[in-house]
Scaffold this active site. Structure first.
Site, PDB file in Angstrom:
ATOM      1  N   TRP A  53       0.906  -1.341   0.126  1.00 23.20           N
ATOM      2  CA  TRP A  53      -0.103   0.096  -0.073  1.00 23.20           C
ATOM      3  C   TRP A  53       0.900   1.135   0.084  1.00 23.20           C
ATOM      4  O   TRP A  53       0.354   2.348  -0.092  1.00 23.20           O
ATOM      5  CB  TRP A  53      -0.886  -0.201   1.245  1.00 23.20           C
ATOM      6  CG  TRP A  53      -0.164  -0.390   2.292  1.00 23.20           C
ATOM      7  CD1 TRP A  53       0.019  -1.599   3.025  1.00 23.20           C
ATOM      8  CD2 TRP A  53       0.880   0.636   3.444  1.00 23.20           C
ATOM      9  NE1 TRP A  53       0.777  -1.663   4.019  1.00 23.20           N
ATOM     10  CE2 TRP A  53       1.373  -0.426   4.389  1.00 23.20           C
ATOM     11  CE3 TRP A  53       1.258   1.732   3.122  1.00 23.20           C
ATOM     12  CZ2 TRP A  53       2.264  -0.035   5.026  1.00 23.20           C
ATOM     13  CZ3 TRP A  53       2.200   2.182   4.345  1.00 23.20           C
ATOM     14  CH2 TRP A  53       2.663   1.274   5.096  1.00 23.20           C
ATOM     15  N   ASN A  54       2.046   1.176   0.232  1.00 21.95           N
ATOM     16  CA  ASN A  54       2.782   2.447   0.607  1.00 21.95           C
ATOM     17  C   ASN A  54       3.161   3.301  -0.776  1.00 21.95           C
ATOM     18  O   ASN A  54       3.352   4.597  -0.480  1.00 21.95           O
ATOM     19  CB  ASN A  54       4.233   1.957   1.319  1.00 21.95           C
ATOM     20  CG  ASN A  54       5.289   1.260   0.509  1.00 21.95           C
ATOM     21  OD1 ASN A  54       4.936   0.644  -0.343  1.00 21.95           O
ATOM     22  ND2 ASN A  54       6.362   1.551   0.629  1.00 21.95           N
ATOM     23  N   GLU A  94      11.136  -8.072  -3.615  1.00 23.47           N
ATOM     24  CA  GLU A  94      11.520  -6.301  -2.867  1.00 23.47           C
ATOM     25  C   GLU A  94      10.927  -6.591  -1.706  1.00 23.47           C
ATOM     26  O   GLU A  94       9.659  -6.065  -1.529  1.00 23.47           O
ATOM     27  CB  GLU A  94      10.886  -5.435  -4.186  1.00 23.47           C
ATOM     28  CG  GLU A  94      11.231  -5.712  -5.684  1.00 23.47           C
ATOM     29  CD  GLU A  94      12.768  -5.467  -5.928  1.00 23.47           C
ATOM     30  OE1 GLU A  94      13.398  -4.725  -4.879  1.00 23.47           O
ATOM     31  OE2 GLU A  94      13.246  -5.787  -7.064  1.00 23.47           O
ATOM     32  N   LEU A  95      11.920  -6.407  -0.733  1.00 23.82           N
ATOM     33  CA  LEU A  95      11.322  -6.533   0.683  1.00 23.82           C
ATOM     34  C   LEU A  95      11.845  -5.376   1.354  1.00 23.82           C
ATOM     35  O   LEU A  95      12.001  -4.398   0.832  1.00 23.82           O
ATOM     36  CB  LEU A  95      11.862  -7.969   1.086  1.00 23.82           C
ATOM     37  CG  LEU A  95      11.748  -9.094   0.273  1.00 23.82           C
ATOM     38  CD1 LEU A  95      11.977 -10.475   0.827  1.00 23.82           C
ATOM     39  CD2 LEU A  95       9.971  -9.242   0.144  1.00 23.82           C
ATOM     40  N   GLU A 126      13.000  -3.066  11.140  1.00 25.31           N
ATOM     41  CA  GLU A 126      12.600  -1.895  10.335  1.00 25.31           C
ATOM     42  C   GLU A 126      11.389  -1.134  10.909  1.00 25.31           C
ATOM     43  O   GLU A 126      10.487  -1.953  11.555  1.00 25.31           O
ATOM     44  CB  GLU A 126      12.189  -2.669   8.848  1.00 25.31           C
ATOM     45  CG  GLU A 126      11.687  -1.558   8.088  1.00 25.31           C
ATOM     46  CD  GLU A 126      11.047  -2.457   6.800  1.00 25.31           C
ATOM     47  OE1 GLU A 126      10.254  -3.317   6.919  1.00 25.31           O
ATOM     48  OE2 GLU A 126      11.278  -1.765   5.695  1.00 25.31           O
ATOM     49  N   GLY A 178       6.764  -6.245  -0.521  1.00 19.47           N
ATOM     50  CA  GLY A 178       6.173  -6.240   0.767  1.00 19.47           C
ATOM     51  C   GLY A 178       7.006  -6.530   1.809  1.00 19.47           C
ATOM     52  O   GLY A 178       8.461  -6.305   1.569  1.00 19.47           O
ATOM     53  N   SER A 179       6.562  -7.190   2.902  1.00 22.86           N
ATOM     54  CA  SER A 179       7.623  -7.420   3.804  1.00 22.86           C
ATOM     55  C   SER A 179       8.359  -8.641   3.703  1.00 22.86           C
ATOM     56  O   SER A 179       7.927  -9.507   3.071  1.00 22.86           O
ATOM     57  CB  SER A 179       6.720  -7.615   5.386  1.00 22.86           C
ATOM     58  OG  SER A 179       6.026  -8.802   5.117  1.00 22.86           O
ATOM     59  N   ASP A 224      -2.594  -4.156  -2.786  1.00 25.36           N
ATOM     60  CA  ASP A 224      -3.134  -4.275  -1.543  1.00 25.36           C
ATOM     61  C   ASP A 224      -4.378  -3.624  -1.104  1.00 25.36           C
ATOM     62  O   ASP A 224      -4.863  -2.700  -2.129  1.00 25.36           O
ATOM     63  CB  ASP A 224      -2.206  -3.307  -0.396  1.00 25.36           C
ATOM     64  CG  ASP A 224      -2.563  -3.617   0.996  1.00 25.36           C
ATOM     65  OD1 ASP A 224      -1.555  -4.290   1.524  1.00 25.36           O
ATOM     66  OD2 ASP A 224      -3.461  -2.920   1.445  1.00 25.36           O
ATOM     67  N   LYS A 271      -2.402  -8.437  -7.832  1.00 25.47           N
ATOM     68  CA  LYS A 271      -3.481  -8.157  -6.538  1.00 25.47           C
ATOM     69  C   LYS A 271      -2.788  -7.335  -5.667  1.00 25.47           C
ATOM     70  O   LYS A 271      -1.605  -7.210  -4.860  1.00 25.47           O
ATOM     71  CB  LYS A 271      -3.063  -9.622  -5.566  1.00 25.47           C
ATOM     72  CG  LYS A 271      -4.277  -9.530  -4.531  1.00 25.47           C
ATOM     73  CD  LYS A 271      -3.875 -10.163  -3.331  1.00 25.47           C
ATOM     74  CE  LYS A 271      -2.926  -9.399  -2.421  1.00 25.47           C
ATOM     75  NZ  LYS A 271      -3.492  -8.283  -1.782  1.00 25.47           N
ATOM     76  N   CYS A 279      10.281   1.683   1.236  1.00 27.79           N
ATOM     77  CA  CYS A 279      11.345   0.623   1.714  1.00 27.79           C
ATOM     78  C   CYS A 279      13.019   1.202   1.569  1.00 27.79           C
ATOM     79  O   CYS A 279      13.799   0.753   2.435  1.00 27.79           O
ATOM     80  CB  CYS A 279      11.185  -0.553   0.493  1.00 27.79           C
ATOM     81  SG  CYS A 279      11.228   0.225  -1.095  1.00 27.79           S
TER      82      CYS A 279
HETATM   83  P1  NAD Z   1       2.999  -7.378   3.398  1.00 26.56           P
HETATM   84  O1  NAD Z   1       4.057  -8.092   3.294  1.00 26.56           O
HETATM   85  O2  NAD Z   1       2.048  -7.420   4.604  1.00 26.56           O
HETATM   86  O3  NAD Z   1       1.964  -7.101   2.132  1.00 26.56           O
HETATM   87  C1  NAD Z   1       2.300  -6.897   0.868  1.00 26.56           C
HETATM   88  C2  NAD Z   1       1.388  -7.625  -0.084  1.00 26.56           C
HETATM   89  O4  NAD Z   1       1.503  -8.865   0.020  1.00 26.56           O
HETATM   90  C3  NAD Z   1      -0.096  -7.136   0.030  1.00 26.56           C
HETATM   91  O5  NAD Z   1      -0.778  -6.795  -1.182  1.00 26.56           O
HETATM   92  C4  NAD Z   1      -0.706  -8.113   0.942  1.00 26.56           C
HETATM   93  O6  NAD Z   1      -2.272  -8.381   0.611  1.00 26.56           O
HETATM   94  C5  NAD Z   1       0.015  -9.483   0.178  1.00 26.56           C
HETATM   95  N1  NAD Z   1       0.213 -10.791   1.019  1.00 26.56           N
HETATM   96  C6  NAD Z   1       0.217 -10.724   2.374  1.00 26.56           C
HETATM   97  N2  NAD Z   1       0.223 -12.025   2.849  1.00 26.56           N
HETATM   98  C7  NAD Z   1       0.359 -13.038   1.853  1.00 26.56           C
HETATM   99  C8  NAD Z   1       0.702 -14.021   1.444  1.00 26.56           C
HETATM  100  N3  NAD Z   1       0.859 -14.970   2.444  1.00 26.56           N
HETATM  101  N4  NAD Z   1       0.866 -14.643   0.224  1.00 26.56           N
HETATM  102  C9  NAD Z   1       0.610 -13.601  -0.947  1.00 26.56           C
HETATM  103  N5  NAD Z   1       0.611 -12.318  -0.529  1.00 26.56           N
HETATM  104  C10 NAD Z   1       0.401 -11.709   0.597  1.00 26.56           C
HETATM  105  O7  NAD Z   1       3.826  -6.003   3.553  1.00 26.56           O
HETATM  106  P2  NAD Z   1       3.148  -4.623   3.707  1.00 26.56           P
HETATM  107  O8  NAD Z   1       3.317  -4.184   5.405  1.00 26.56           O
HETATM  108  O9  NAD Z   1       1.890  -4.027   3.120  1.00 26.56           O
HETATM  109  O10 NAD Z   1       4.188  -3.411   3.179  1.00 26.56           O
HETATM  110  C11 NAD Z   1       5.382  -2.760   3.720  1.00 26.56           C
HETATM  111  C12 NAD Z   1       6.774  -3.738   3.632  1.00 26.56           C
HETATM  112  O11 NAD Z   1       7.023  -3.630   2.181  1.00 26.56           O
HETATM  113  C13 NAD Z   1       7.993  -3.081   4.173  1.00 26.56           C
HETATM  114  O12 NAD Z   1       8.675  -4.127   4.953  1.00 26.56           O
HETATM  115  C14 NAD Z   1       8.748  -2.427   3.433  1.00 26.56           C
HETATM  116  O13 NAD Z   1       9.966  -2.230   3.402  1.00 26.56           O
HETATM  117  C15 NAD Z   1       8.198  -3.241   2.068  1.00 26.56           C
HETATM  118  N6  NAD Z   1       8.391  -2.780   0.653  1.00 26.56           N
HETATM  119  C16 NAD Z   1       9.604  -2.868  -0.024  1.00 26.56           C
HETATM  120  C17 NAD Z   1       9.653  -2.355  -1.106  1.00 26.56           C
HETATM  121  C18 NAD Z   1      10.829  -2.756  -1.910  1.00 26.56           C
HETATM  122  O14 NAD Z   1      11.136  -2.209  -3.243  1.00 26.56           O
HETATM  123  N7  NAD Z   1      11.860  -3.269  -1.656  1.00 26.56           N
HETATM  124  C19 NAD Z   1       8.910  -1.558  -1.640  1.00 26.56           C
HETATM  125  C20 NAD Z   1       7.793  -1.056  -1.026  1.00 26.56           C
HETATM  126  C21 NAD Z   1       7.660  -1.677   0.358  1.00 26.56           C
END
Ligand code: NAD
Length: 530
Positions: free
Chosen positions: A171-172, A268-269, A400, A246-247, A197, A195, A302
């Site tokens: 979502w960020n 990309e985490l 983080e 995501g995370s 957020d 998919k 991130c």
């Molecule tokens: P998150 O991992 O909770 O969610 C990210 C996405 O994954 C969402 O669309 C969510 O619905 C989906 N998801 C959740 N559980 C899942 C599963 N079991 N299987 C498949 N998909 C699933 O992350 P967040 O809290 O929404 O985002 C913040 C994190 O993202 C931070 O750690 C940040 O550093 C990271 N981030 C990294 C980058 C990068 O380019 N490295 C960019 C933006 C954000």
């Protein structure tokens, strides 16, 4: 030294979301989700906590149907050729720029970020579309390479699209993260099932609407919605390649599941990114960079900096200027251009940020600026915060925060600063400040991170679309942007055409004589450096 924002500089923004987000826009966008389940989930705006939209939820049957359509559409999309696909992306670029105001409205309303941060997203996606539209055909072009016997063996290497790529995004940065990877997948001849957020579905759908207006067929990019562990998992189980942002915790599960299917996965985490200010740095420039690098999108970025290492001789001068600049920031969630820092996007983010700061305080950290939630401005708003004396036992020393919180640490030697910067499981982004560029680049070369910005915070690397972006260690796998970010969505195929004579032992020649001929030939090729 303690400083906090005054209520005079941070006037509350009472935003009428319904007025600022016309119901007609919501009604036009939501049907773009592939969803027939009849179920919905409500979202609210972080600007004021007001109800925003009722997002339709996809069933597993909806995901199946989206993949069936995407698979059926892929061969024709690939056969168009890279140049024709590139023209659609350039059209998308133009639409993004002409519709930037409406897109920025949606991004601000869904994320609570400042308008200036929102518009950067629009520009980043436009730049990505331009890079791909102009350069993808060259990167994807088949190549001739030397064969086993030059002249007799012709080698063609082709870049074959994977098929259907699954895009899971957070979502960020709802536009950048929903589109940057997927556009590269499209450019390479794949179709996409995405998919985004749940919190930021409207921004992703607004982008999709423009992509379709740009001439990308409906089945080539489809959006599904639903809980990550259900619908996200369904994507991983069906895609030919998965690109996840995501995370780190979720990324590990996604990568393991993708590994079980032997499909490629780009991850990309998270990050815990360091910025290094050497003693010969231009301090005013470094302070300006730290402000942008730590507090853009209220730190929910991130690549933003949460650890700031400053050479001891300039530590106090830097800290004083950085604190002054931080408390002067306009913390003002709202749709207009006046706010410099918006709000955190979710209540979970506010809880995490508050918990990290309180835990650091409890372990002896001092707050130099900020350090308070600001519910008077927006329900999940938090002040840009600078800490010092953070001990290793504090949670945020390594973990983080993903918020507007940075810890300052002095260092005595360059080696010490590099060791401290590398003392992290993450390795996404870093920044080095010095008037001596050669010295700064030498420091950069010793940092275990995917990108380093010298005398800039983030944008120099992230905005350079010809260059790869991604993480070492727990920050990810694979690279987005540049040729690396494009070729990951293809499989390399080698076609070897043998001419004039085969590669078996020529008739009339014993195997022993053939071995002697081969030995001579290999020696000649080594000498000719073929
Ligand atoms: P998150 O991992 O909770 O969610 C990210 C996405 O994954 C969402 O669309 C969510 O619905 C989906 N998801 C959740 N559980 C899942 C599963 N079991 N299987 C498949 N998909 C699933 O992350 P967040 O809290 O929404 O985002 C913040 C994190 O993202 C931070 O750690 C940040 O550093 C990271 N981030 C990294 C980058 C990068 O380019 N490295 C960019 C933006 C954000």
């Amino acid at each position: 030294m303690t400083a906090t924002h005054t209520d005079a500089t941070h006037t509350a923004a009472h935003t009428d979301t319904a007025r600022l987000l016309p119901p007609a826009t919501v009604a036009r966008l939501l049907p773009l989700v592939c969803a027939t389940s009849g179920e919905t989930t409500a979202t609210e705006s972080p600007l004021d906590g007001s109800y925003l939209a009722e997002v339709p939820q996809s069933s597993i049957a909806d995901v199946d149907a989206a993949f069936d359509r995407a698979r059926a559409a892929q061969p024709a999309w690939a056969e168009r050729g890279a140049s024709a696909r590139g023209r659609r992306l350039l059209e998308f670029h133009d639409l993004l720029l002409s519709e930037q105001a409406a897109l920025a409205d949606l991004i601000v309303v869904e994320t609570g970020k400042s308008r200036r941060d929102a518009i950067e997203e629009v520009f980043h996606v436009a730049m990505t579309a331009r890079y791909l539209g102009v350069h993808a055909a060259k990167v994807l072009a088949s190549q001739r390479r030397p064969g086993v016997i030059p002249g007799l063996t012709r080698i063609d290497v082709h870049h074959v699209p994977k098929g259907v790529v699954g895009v899971i995004s957070p979502w960020n940065y709802p536009l950048t993260m929903a589109f940057s990877d997927g556009l590269a997948a499209l450019a390479a001849g794949n179709t996409v099932v995405a998919k985004p957020d749940a919190q930021t579905m409207l921004s992703a759908l607004a982008g999709l609407e423009l992509l379709r207006r740009a001439g990308v067929p409906d089945d080539v990019w489809q959006v599904v919605a639903g809980p990550g562990d259900v619908v996200g998992t369904a994507l991983v189980d069906r895609a030919d390649h998965i690109t996840f942002t995501g995370s780190t915790a979720t990324g590990r599960n996604v990568a393991a599941r993708a590994g079980g299917r032997l499909i490629g996965a780009s991850m990309e985490l998270g990050g815990k990114n360091p910025m290094l200010v050497l003693e010969d740095a231009d301090l005013d420039a470094a302070v300006d960079g730290a402000i942008r690098g730590c507090f853009s999108n209220a730190g929910q970025l991130c690549v933003s900096f949460e650890r700031l290492y400053v050479a001891r001789p300039v530590f106090d001068a830097f800290a004083e200027r950085f604190v002054a600049a931080t408390v002067a920031l306009e913390l003002r969630p709202g749709l207009d251009w006046s706010g410099e820092v918006g709000t955190l996007t979710t209540s979970a983010q506010l809880e995490k940020v508050s918990a990290h700061v309180e835990d650091a305080r409890a372990h002896g950290a001092r707050v130099l600026a900020g350090g308070r939630p600001r519910p008077d401005l927006a329900p999940w708003s938090y002040e840009p915060t600078i800490l010092t004396d953070v001990p290793e036992s504090a949670e945020l020393y390594r973990g983080e925060t993903f918020g507007p919180v940075v810890a300052l640490y002095p260092f005595d030697t360059e080696d010490e600063a590099i060791a401290a910067a590398n003392d992290s499981a993450y390795g996404l982004n870093a920044s080095v400040w010095s008037r001596d560029h050669r010295r700064a680049r030498a420091v950069a070369a010793r940092l275990r991170v995917g990108s380093v910005n010298v005398n800039e915070a983030i944008a120099a690397s992230f905005g350079s679309l010809h260059a790869p972006m991604g993480g070492f260690g727990d920050s990810g796998l694979g690279r987005r942007q540049g040729p690396e970010g494009l070729l990951r969505f293809t499989d390399a195929q080698t076609v070897a055409t043998q001419r004039l004579m085969g590669l078996g032992t020529p008739s009339g020649l014993s195997r022993e004589s053939f071995a002697e001929v081969m030995t001579g030939a290999l020696r000649v090729m080594r000498w000719l450096r073929i």
